[in-house]
Scaffold this active site. Structure first.
Site, PDB file in Angstrom:
ATOM      1  N   ASP A 235       1.078  -1.377   0.204  1.00 40.08           N
ATOM      2  CA  ASP A 235       0.105  -0.073   0.154  1.00 40.08           C
ATOM      3  C   ASP A 235       1.392   1.777   0.117  1.00 40.08           C
ATOM      4  O   ASP A 235       0.070   2.601   0.358  1.00 40.08           O
ATOM      5  CB  ASP A 235      -1.482  -0.022   1.153  1.00 40.08           C
ATOM      6  CG  ASP A 235      -2.327  -1.097   1.111  1.00 40.08           C
ATOM      7  OD1 ASP A 235      -2.436  -1.296   0.210  1.00 40.08           O
ATOM      8  OD2 ASP A 235      -2.719  -1.676   2.065  1.00 40.08           O
ATOM      9  N   GLU A 236       2.142   1.243  -0.691  1.00 43.14           N
ATOM     10  CA  GLU A 236       3.188   2.415  -0.632  1.00 43.14           C
ATOM     11  C   GLU A 236       3.436   2.498  -2.262  1.00 43.14           C
ATOM     12  O   GLU A 236       4.477   3.925  -1.961  1.00 43.14           O
ATOM     13  CB  GLU A 236       3.804   1.733   0.406  1.00 43.14           C
ATOM     14  CG  GLU A 236       3.897   1.782   1.823  1.00 43.14           C
ATOM     15  CD  GLU A 236       4.596   1.994   2.800  1.00 43.14           C
ATOM     16  OE1 GLU A 236       6.493   2.417   2.326  1.00 43.14           O
ATOM     17  OE2 GLU A 236       5.205   1.395   3.631  1.00 43.14           O
TER      18      GLU A 236
END
Length: 291
Positions: A235-236
């Site tokens: 999720d980055e």
């Protein structure tokens, strides 16, 4: 066939990216002109005119584009190599092939299928893959092949191997439409195409189960969604699109989740559309989006 196929016949999209320097715009526009092209749209951005990076998206019309592409590509290589630029040239009338991975939640999945059927997304959808079967009937009602690939437990290697068998060489990008499985770094390396994800924007404030319940308990006033490219860092990855919606104290956790699903559908659809139209340029861990 989508509405794009005829509307964008003989239209090419050129993406140029590299070190900013004098003469780039003239070089690109001159190249299009001498290759008998007519520029339809031109967007560009420099993050620093003194030694920064330059980004450009040019859409041009060229009659007989398909036959002319090899000659244009050779000219691009010759013209832009001295500037140290990278480039990508695509035929806009050819839809990108998009595989969708989903789990039990169907809101993002059905939104993409519906928009595709209406001709709003310049993509083809050769398959939907899910680790559950509850959406199979809905998917097939759109005339899209559905594949069930079971995935449970900490070891995802067998499931990922099967997914790779299905998508490898058959798609241009993959969309995780609320696919609730962690994608391994090995899978990302092997699949060889961009992977786009969607998630609520509570991360990292409310991670884990029941994020909307936790959000209501904290009295949040805004909820939102983020769509990004998937990288090995969970999720980055580079963000493509985000949006928010206002909520208040009177809303239940179910109300918040429903509002969140609405935002997720819109955000993911825009991210998919912009990627499919070559409007997104990745630069390090962020993006330039000519929306």
């Amino acid at each position: 066939m989508t509405v794009y196929t005829e509307a964008l016949r003989d239209h090419a999209c050129l993406i140029v990216h590299g070190p900013d320097q004098a003469g780039l715009v003239a070089a690109v526009t001159g190249l299009v002109t001498r290759n008998k092209g007519n520029i339809v749209t031109l967007d560009q951005y420099s993050d620093n005119p003194e030694g920064g990076a330059f980004f450009q998206r040019v859409v041009f019309h060229r009659k007989g584009l398909t036959a002319a592409l090899p000659e244009i590509e050779a000219d691009l290589d010759k013209t832009l190599s001295p500037y140290g630029m990278t480039w990508q040239l695509t035929d806009q009338s050819v839809p990108k092939r998009m595989a969708i991975l989903a789990s039990t939640s169907d809101h993002c999945l059905l939104e993409l299928l519906w928009r595709h059927r209406r001709g709003e997304l310049n993509v083809s959808i050769p398959m939907v893959i899910s680790n559950h079967t509850n959406t199979a009937e809905d998917v097939r009602s759109f005339g899209i092949p559905f594949f069930h690939v079971h995935s449970q437990g900490p070891d995802k290697s067998e499931a990922e191997a099967r997914i790779l068998e299905l998508v490898k060489g058959n798609v241009d990008f993959v969309v995780l439409a609320r696919y609730m499985q962690i994608i391994s770094e090995d899978f990302l390396d092997a699949v060889g195409v961009p992977v786009i994800n969607i998630h609520h924007s509570f991360l990292p404030a409310f991670i884990g189960a029941a994020p909307y319940r936790k959000a209501r308990e904290r009295g949040v006033k805004l909820i939102g969604a983020t769509s990004h490219y998937v990288t090995k860092d969970l999720d980055e990855g580079p963000i493509i699109e985000q949006d928010v919606a206002r909520v208040d104290h009177s809303m239940t956790a179910a109300d918040l989740q429903a509002r969140g699903a609405y935002v997720e559908r819109a955000v993911l659809s825009r991210a998919v559309q912009w990627h499919a139209e070559d409007r997104v340029i990745r630069h390090g861990n962020h993006t330039i989006v000519f929306s």
